[in-house]
Design a protein around this motif. Structure first.
Motif, PDB file in Angstrom:
ATOM      1  N   GLU A 176      -4.912  -0.484  15.055  1.00 29.30           N
ATOM      2  CA  GLU A 176      -4.888  -1.557  14.072  1.00 29.30           C
ATOM      3  C   GLU A 176      -5.079  -1.065  12.637  1.00 29.30           C
ATOM      4  O   GLU A 176      -4.567  -1.707  11.709  1.00 29.30           O
ATOM      5  N   GLU A 177      -5.792   0.016  12.445  1.00 30.81           N
ATOM      6  CA  GLU A 177      -6.033   0.551  11.108  1.00 30.81           C
ATOM      7  C   GLU A 177      -5.759   2.050  11.109  1.00 30.81           C
ATOM      8  O   GLU A 177      -6.210   2.771  12.000  1.00 30.81           O
ATOM      9  N   LEU A 178      -5.021   2.495  10.088  1.00 34.31           N
ATOM     10  CA  LEU A 178      -4.676   3.914   9.960  1.00 34.31           C
ATOM     11  C   LEU A 178      -4.751   4.296   8.492  1.00 34.31           C
ATOM     12  O   LEU A 178      -4.226   3.599   7.626  1.00 34.31           O
ATOM     13  N   SER A 179      -5.417   5.411   8.220  1.00 28.18           N
ATOM     14  CA  SER A 179      -5.530   5.915   6.854  1.00 28.18           C
ATOM     15  C   SER A 179      -4.938   7.309   6.777  1.00 28.18           C
ATOM     16  O   SER A 179      -5.340   8.212   7.519  1.00 28.18           O
ATOM     17  N   LEU A 180      -3.956   7.450   5.880  1.00 23.29           N
ATOM     18  CA  LEU A 180      -3.322   8.747   5.610  1.00 23.29           C
ATOM     19  C   LEU A 180      -3.516   9.145   4.152  1.00 23.29           C
ATOM     20  O   LEU A 180      -2.779   9.987   3.638  1.00 23.29           O
ATOM     21  N   ALA A 181      -4.484   8.567   3.497  1.00 21.56           N
ATOM     22  CA  ALA A 181      -4.689   8.788   2.069  1.00 21.56           C
ATOM     23  C   ALA A 181      -5.017  10.246   1.783  1.00 21.56           C
ATOM     24  O   ALA A 181      -5.871  10.847   2.449  1.00 21.56           O
ATOM     25  N   GLY A 182      -4.330  10.798   0.799  1.00 18.82           N
ATOM     26  CA  GLY A 182      -4.647  12.154   0.357  1.00 18.82           C
ATOM     27  C   GLY A 182      -4.157  13.255   1.266  1.00 18.82           C
ATOM     28  O   GLY A 182      -4.630  14.396   1.143  1.00 18.82           O
ATOM     29  N   CYS A 183      -3.217  12.985   2.152  1.00 14.61           N
ATOM     30  CA  CYS A 183      -2.660  14.033   3.014  1.00 14.61           C
ATOM     31  C   CYS A 183      -1.508  14.708   2.264  1.00 14.61           C
ATOM     32  O   CYS A 183      -0.444  14.085   2.073  1.00 14.61           O
ATOM     33  N   PRO A 184      -1.644  15.963   1.859  1.00 17.21           N
ATOM     34  CA  PRO A 184      -0.628  16.575   0.993  1.00 17.21           C
ATOM     35  C   PRO A 184       0.680  16.909   1.681  1.00 17.21           C
ATOM     36  O   PRO A 184       1.690  17.120   1.006  1.00 17.21           O
ATOM     37  N   ARG A 185       0.728  16.952   3.010  1.00 20.06           N
ATOM     38  CA  ARG A 185       1.934  17.385   3.722  1.00 20.06           C
ATOM     39  C   ARG A 185       2.711  16.234   4.346  1.00 20.06           C
ATOM     40  O   ARG A 185       3.716  16.463   5.012  1.00 20.06           O
ATOM     41  N   VAL A 186       2.261  15.020   4.146  1.00 17.56           N
ATOM     42  CA  VAL A 186       2.953  13.858   4.695  1.00 17.56           C
ATOM     43  C   VAL A 186       4.072  13.449   3.745  1.00 17.56           C
ATOM     44  O   VAL A 186       3.871  13.309   2.539  1.00 17.56           O
ATOM     45  N   THR A 187       5.272  13.256   4.281  1.00 21.39           N
ATOM     46  CA  THR A 187       6.426  12.832   3.500  1.00 21.39           C
ATOM     47  C   THR A 187       6.939  11.495   4.025  1.00 21.39           C
ATOM     48  O   THR A 187       6.406  10.936   4.994  1.00 21.39           O
ATOM     49  N   GLU A 188       8.014  11.004   3.388  1.00 13.74           N
ATOM     50  CA  GLU A 188       8.583   9.731   3.811  1.00 13.74           C
ATOM     51  C   GLU A 188       9.197   9.827   5.209  1.00 13.74           C
ATOM     52  O   GLU A 188       9.314   8.829   5.910  1.00 13.74           O
TER      53      GLU A 188
END
Length: 270
Positions: A176-188
């Motif tokens: 239900e909740e996911l945080s990817l804030a500040g992940c430098p290698r995540v792209t679109e």
């Protein structure tokens, strides 16, 4: 007579110091050519040794990362998937919370968790916090068997990339909740894999440096996950400028901007 004798001795001592190579002004500054002729061959002879040393350091870092993301198979076989995932999270200095509990187990109360380990056998793991940890693609293998995971925090994880997001499809019915804030290698591209999370209600995608055109990415996320609240990305006209080639029809840009304006009018004020 004592004074002239002292002067003579002082003069002799000064002449000896001047003659000594250590205190000589000429010898204290070696010639640039001599210094260059010594240092360059020294570095040249040891270049390959230094390259091998750097390569060894890189392999050692990779081995250490793989070691810390290893599954706890013995705990999994003895206590189940949920407790094995909880131990894995605590070893990475994260936090966990079980169903029916309000208290989080973290590094400061890890010893108490080891005492209460048996009491949580059979209790589903409901929330896991890996923020700022070194969890990687291999480490997420410790979570894929969880059947009741609702909250997952992967913010500020330097090793979380698009391949890691592709493993989250197993939580499509529970997360239900996911945080990817500040992940430098995540792209679109990795964010596009989140369309499997049909139960997701809140997604934090703030501060993603590898994601261009953030306003358009938010539109795509809201299109894929209409039931989810996407936070961390605003509708800014500057962010909606596409890096297109000159020969591409400008009508596509105007269409995307119109879609952005429509979505902006539907945005719920904070």
């Amino acid at each position: 007579m004592a004074a002239p004798m002292a002067l003579r001795r002082g003069g002799r001592l000064l002449s000896l110091l001047r003659a000594c190579p250590r205190y000589s002004s000429r010898s204290s500054r070696p010639a640039a050519g001599l210094l260059k002729g010594r240092i360059l061959p020294y570095l040249y002879d040891r270049f390959y040794d230094m390259e091998a040393f750097i390569d060894f350091g890189t392999k050692l870092t990779g081995w250490n990362l793989e070691r810390k993301n290893t599954h706890y198979l013995r705990i999994q076989e003895k206590y189940g998937d949920d407790l094995a995932a909880a131990v894995f999270a605590l070893m990475l200095k994260g936090g966990v919370r079980f169903r029916g509990q309000t208290e989080w187990y973290r590094e400061h109360n890890r010893k108490r968790f080891c005492v209460d380990l048996v009491n949580y056998q059979g209790v589903p793991l409901e929330a896991a916090d890996f923020s700022g940890s070194i969890i990687s693609y291999e480490g997420l293998g410790s979570l894929v068997n969880l059947k009741a995971l609702k909250h997952l925090d992967l913010s500020r994880c330097p090793n979380v990339d698009d391949w890691c997001l592709s493993r989250l499809h197993v939580f499509g019915e529970t997360l239900e909740e996911l945080s990817l804030a500040g992940c430098p290698r995540v792209t679109e591209r990795g964010l596009g894999c989140l369309h499997h999370l049909e139960s997701l209600r809140r997604l934090d995608v703030s501060d993603l440096p590898s994601v261009p055109c953030k306003g358009l990415v938010r539109i795509l996320l809201e299109e894929m996950l209409p039931q989810c609240e996407v936070v961390g990305i605003r509708y800014d006209e500057d962010e909606l400028t596409l890096p297109i080639e000159p020969d591409v029809h400008q009508g596509q840009t105007e269409l995307l901007r119109e879609a952005a304006r429509v979505q902006k009018t539907r945005e719920i004020p904070a």
